[in-house]
Design an enzyme around this catalytic site. Structure first.
Site, mmCIF file in Angstrom:
data_model
loop_
_atom_site.group_PDB
_atom_site.id
_atom_site.type_symbol
_atom_site.label_atom_id
_atom_site.label_comp_id
_atom_site.label_asym_id
_atom_site.label_seq_id
_atom_site.Cartn_x
_atom_site.Cartn_y
_atom_site.Cartn_z
ATOM 1 N N GLN A 1 -0.469 6.435 -4.810
ATOM 2 C CA GLN A 1 1.165 6.911 -4.090
ATOM 3 C C GLN A 1 2.394 7.544 -5.273
ATOM 4 O O GLN A 1 3.075 8.405 -4.830
ATOM 5 C CB GLN A 1 1.499 5.850 -3.456
ATOM 6 C CG GLN A 1 0.699 5.469 -2.606
ATOM 7 C CD GLN A 1 1.095 4.543 -1.688
ATOM 8 O OE1 GLN A 1 1.321 3.816 -1.897
ATOM 9 N NE2 GLN A 1 1.861 4.528 -0.653
ATOM 10 N N CYS B 1 3.997 3.291 6.202
ATOM 11 C CA CYS B 1 3.248 4.081 4.528
ATOM 12 C C CYS B 1 4.543 4.462 4.301
ATOM 13 O O CYS B 1 4.774 5.435 4.700
ATOM 14 C CB CYS B 1 1.822 4.430 4.289
ATOM 15 S SG CYS B 1 1.901 4.644 3.154
ATOM 16 N N HIS C 1 -5.566 2.850 0.310
ATOM 17 C CA HIS C 1 -5.254 3.861 -0.193
ATOM 18 C C HIS C 1 -6.422 4.442 -1.773
ATOM 19 O O HIS C 1 -6.043 5.326 -2.111
ATOM 20 C CB HIS C 1 -3.517 3.915 -1.176
ATOM 21 C CG HIS C 1 -3.336 3.820 -0.596
ATOM 22 N ND1 HIS C 1 -2.346 5.109 0.310
ATOM 23 C CD2 HIS C 1 -1.569 3.050 0.677
ATOM 24 C CE1 HIS C 1 -1.294 5.429 1.082
ATOM 25 N NE2 HIS C 1 -1.129 3.547 1.297
#
Ligand code: NI
Length: 150
Positions: free
Chosen positions: A51, A88, A134
């Site tokens: 991320q 998220c 993820h």
């Protein structure tokens, strides 16, 4: 420490698989610290390295009981099942119901490169499962119990 840019929405990196960390060096420690700082600044409860644009198996979680960093996390046991809402930081404005185990055991390295095992339940377990996904390029919207309402 520094804030890192959170990758969002259709950024391709969110769909890639992250690599294991072979050496928990200073760069990995800095990454974990930066990820925690970035997560807190965004009012999140978890963040995974992809991320912030780094395809390494590092996640951080703080569901209100202090910061946890997991390097090369593996969920080695899971039990129970619970459906609840998730969001998220990479998918702002979206929420949906996802089924997760209620109890897990996770094995990982800490920022000193030491192996540890931790049991987590309920929201803490949910956050860890979400972040571990993820690392496989999986987002919560892939697992919705029912499709999002427009
Ligand atoms: Ni997420």
């Amino acid at each position: 420490m520094a804030l890192r840019n959170i990758r969002k929405d259709n950024d391709e990196i969110l769909r890639k698989k992250s690599r294991r960390v072979d050496d928990v060096n200073d760069r990995i420690k800095t990454l974990a610290k930066d990820m925690l700082e970035t997560m807190y600044a965004a009012n999140g409860v978890g963040l995974a390295a992809p991320q912030v644009g780094i395809l390494k198996r590092v996640i951080v979680v703080d569901v209100g009981e202090g910061p946890h960093a997991f390097i090369n996390p593996e969920i080695v046991e899971k039990s129970g099942s619970c459906v609840d809402l998730e969001g998220c930081l990479s998918l702002p404005g979206r929420q949906g119901e996802v089924e997760r185990p209620t109890k897990i055991k996770v094995n990982a390295l800490n920022v000193n490169g030491e192996e540890f095992e931790l049991e987590a339940e309920d929201f803490f377990a949910r956050a860890i499962c979400h972040e571990v996904d993820h690392l496989e390029g999986i987002l919560f919207i892939d697992k919705l119990v029912k499709s999002e309402e427009k």
